[in-house]
Design a protein around this motif. Structure first.
Motif, PDB file in Angstrom:
ATOM      1  N   ASP A  42      -9.225   2.186   2.601  1.00  0.00           N
ATOM      2  CA  ASP A  42      -8.396   1.070   2.139  1.00  0.00           C
ATOM      3  C   ASP A  42      -7.456   1.575   1.046  1.00  0.00           C
ATOM      4  N   PHE A  43      -6.890   0.664   0.271  1.00  0.00           N
ATOM      5  CA  PHE A  43      -5.883   1.029  -0.739  1.00  0.00           C
ATOM      6  C   PHE A  43      -6.363   2.156  -1.650  1.00  0.00           C
ATOM      7  N   TYR A  44      -7.594   2.055  -2.164  1.00  0.00           N
ATOM      8  CA  TYR A  44      -8.066   3.032  -3.162  1.00  0.00           C
ATOM      9  C   TYR A  44      -8.390   4.384  -2.534  1.00  0.00           C
ATOM     10  N   GLU A  45      -8.830   4.378  -1.276  1.00  0.00           N
ATOM     11  CA  GLU A  45      -9.068   5.653  -0.575  1.00  0.00           C
ATOM     12  C   GLU A  45      -7.744   6.357  -0.255  1.00  0.00           C
ATOM     13  N   LEU A  46      -6.686   5.567  -0.055  1.00  0.00           N
ATOM     14  CA  LEU A  46      -5.370   6.139   0.271  1.00  0.00           C
ATOM     15  C   LEU A  46      -4.559   6.472  -0.979  1.00  0.00           C
ATOM     16  N   THR A  93       0.831  -1.205   0.000  1.00  0.00           N
ATOM     17  CA  THR A  93       0.000   0.000   0.000  1.00  0.00           C
ATOM     18  C   THR A  93       0.866   1.256   0.000  1.00  0.00           C
ATOM     19  N   MET A  94       1.954   1.223   0.761  1.00  0.00           N
ATOM     20  CA  MET A  94       2.835   2.393   0.881  1.00  0.00           C
ATOM     21  C   MET A  94       3.676   2.625  -0.375  1.00  0.00           C
ATOM     22  N   PHE A  95       3.759   1.624  -1.233  1.00  0.00           N
ATOM     23  CA  PHE A  95       4.629   1.695  -2.403  1.00  0.00           C
ATOM     24  C   PHE A  95       4.191   2.773  -3.395  1.00  0.00           C
ATOM     25  N   VAL A  96       2.926   3.171  -3.309  1.00  0.00           N
ATOM     26  CA  VAL A  96       2.374   4.177  -4.231  1.00  0.00           C
ATOM     27  C   VAL A  96       3.184   5.476  -4.180  1.00  0.00           C
ATOM     28  N   SER A  97       3.477   5.945  -2.958  1.00  0.00           N
ATOM     29  CA  SER A  97       4.260   7.181  -2.810  1.00  0.00           C
ATOM     30  C   SER A  97       5.639   7.037  -3.434  1.00  0.00           C
ATOM     31  N   GLY A  98       6.254   5.875  -3.243  1.00  0.00           N
ATOM     32  CA  GLY A  98       7.588   5.633  -3.794  1.00  0.00           C
ATOM     33  C   GLY A  98       7.604   5.691  -5.310  1.00  0.00           C
TER      34      GLY A  98
END
Length: 527
Positions: free
Chosen positions: A372-376, A322-327
């Motif tokens: 969840d993932f899509y809200e974040l 989930t955190m990988f999106v920012s990266g």
């Protein structure tokens, strides 16, 4: 053909000076990998502390020191790097730092008790810290100014990406192999980096005579000041600050050491750090911005995984994914930031980054337990964009405008600010989460009474659910209490994000105090 003949020797020499030698660029890339490893190791254990705790038979308070010991040692070593870099030279200091980091990583992997692990982690943090400011200093002294828009985003990306993807990488490694490999994985790259730096780096010459004037008292006072400050910020929130004896004692040591350190810095013939660099306005304001960016960088790398673990019940691997999106966002945005730095006033870019970061945080103020993932997704993309736009130009404005002989010392101070900002950010966020959770629990409990129809219906539903499984009334009350507590925790996360939103919007005003930096274009960039 006429154009070719009119090119003067001076213009050709200027173009040659603007060119980056392949050997020098390759040496710099190797150093960047070393810095990436050092920063990554701050956060790589964060998603796997429970596995390390089980593996070493440690208590939860003991295992937190696996991270704290590294941070304290790193904070002490980073400002020291300026002096050591002048004394040993970039090549030798970086090689010692990389070799020491690699050896202590190996020892961490073989640790069998929590005491051993804490000792080797502290050594790993202290020795590895020298790589971080040395890369920053090299970027702004080795390369011509017209190339800062290329090297700036590289080091900015590494400085932001490494802590962001730390939990992801750690989660994957622990899931696929074991927690020991969080440390073993550094060994082969570490050996390669050490040998590569020894073979290729030739940026400057060592001045060993400086070691004769090494200020041991300055080191002692700085270690007392920064080490205890980091401890107070790390441990304070969970132990009610000064109500805990160890936190109170460390706070006193910190205050006394700080006074002694500042006195020593301004009176010693060869101070361990030169604080007079802060007389440069852009560097001073750049350090404040770096401190505040550190709050967001480390604060959100902490708050998102905590929400996903506590409220959503995610595993370390799911949190990492989930955190990988920012990266990914940071990686994609870095080249764009580099291009814009040549064309746009960097002050506008920093302000834009801070506002985007604030918008991303504001979207999270409406957080519910169903996020969840899509809200974040969008908040994390905005966080990645904001972080890159704020950090890379700040690096350039603070370090890229200093005289080359001041950059080594300044780089240590500048990187220290990011780490201290992270420590302050975690302390503030933890305090906000704890205090606001208590407040929301009190308020919710006032509402959840027999007179509240929704509360009565929920309790009745729980009682029916537990019918025949024991004391259904007691079990239903317990379930309702857990529901109230979880809702209070979620509301406190929303409050923390709201505080960050206001903070970063207010921070944009600081950008107006920066002097306009000179454009990055140079002779070799005319094409």
């Amino acid at each position: 053909m006429a154009n070719a003949t009119t090119a003067s020797p001076a213009m050709m020499a200027d173009a040659a000076s603007e060119r980056i030698a392949p050997k020098r660029l390759f040496a710099f890339i190797i150093m960047v990998f070393g810095m990436f490893m050092s920063i990554l190791d701050i956060q790589i254990v964060s998603a796997s502390l429970s596995e390390i705790q089980a593996g070493l038979s440690a208590s939860s308070s003991e295992v937190s020191w696996v991270q704290t010991a590294y941070l304290i040692a790193e904070v002490i070593a980073i400002p020291l790097s300026g002096f050591l870099s002048r004394a040993f030279g970039t090549r030798l200091l970086f090689a010692i730092s990389a070799a020491g980091f690699t050896a202590s990583s190996l020892l961490c992997g073989f640790a069998t008790t929590i005491e051993e692990m804490i000792l080797w982690r502290a050594l790993q943090g202290f020795l590895g810290a020298g790589m971080i400011p040395t890369v920053f200093a090299s970027a702004y002294t080795v390369f011509p100014r017209s190339k800062f828009h290329i090297v700036g985003p590289i080091i900015g990306l590494v400085a932001t990406l490494a802590p962001t993807i730390g939990p992801t990488v750690g989660g994957y490694i622990t899931d696929l192999m074991s927690w020991n490999w969080l440390f073993f994985i550094n060994v082969v790259p570490g050996i390669g980096i050490t040998l590569g730096v020894l073979a290729l780096v030739d940026f400057d010459e060592p001045h060993f005579e400086l070691l004769d004037r090494f200020d041991w008292w300055g080191l002692l006072f700085m270690a007392g000041f920064l080490g205890t400050l980091e401890y107070v910020l790390e441990e304070g929130p969970q132990y009610e600050w000064m109500q805990d004896t160890s936190v109170a004692i460390c706070a006193w040591i910190c205050a006394i050491s700080a006074i002694a350190f500042f006195w020593r810095v301004f009176t010693a013939a060869e101070p361990i750090v030169n604080l007079r660099t802060f007389s440069n306005r852009n560097f001073a304001i750049g350090c404040v911005l770096q401190f505040c960016i550190g709050i967001g960088l480390y604060g959100l790398t902490y708050i998102y995984p905590r929400y996903l673990a506590e409220v959503r019940g995610y595993s370390a691997l799911m949190i990492g994914e989930t955190m990988f999106v920012s990266g990914i966002t940071m990686f994609l945005v870095a080249p764009l930031v580099g291009r814009l730095m040549v064309k746009v006033d960097m002050r506008y870019m920093i302000a834009f980054g801070l506002v985007v970061f604030a918008i991303g945080s504001y979207q999270m103020t409406w957080i519910t337990r169903d996020y969840d993932f899509y809200e974040l997704l969008v908040p994390q993309i905005l966080r990645g964009i904001g972080m890159m736009f704020a950090m890379v130009p700040t690096n350039n404005i603070a370090l890229g405008t200093l005289a080359p002989d001041r950059v080594k010392n300044a780089s240590g101070l500048f990187n220290l600010m990011r780490n201290l900002g992270g420590a302050v950010g975690l302390a503030v966020i933890n305090t906000v989460l704890n205090d606001r959770t208590d407040l929301h629990i009190t308020r919710l409990q006032e509402r959840v009474t027999w007179g509240n129809a929704t509360a009565s219906e929920t309790l009745t539903m729980f009682m029916q659910k537990f019918q025949g499984l024991g004391d259904s009334t007691l079990m239903a009350m317990k379930q309702l209490s857990q529901l109230v507590h979880r809702q209070a925790v979620v509301m406190s996360f929303g409050d923390a994000f709201f505080v960050l939103t206001l903070f970063y919007l207010g921070l944009t005003l600081l950008v107006t105090l920066l002097s306009k930096p000179a454009p990055l274009t140079g002779g070799g960039d005319a094409h």
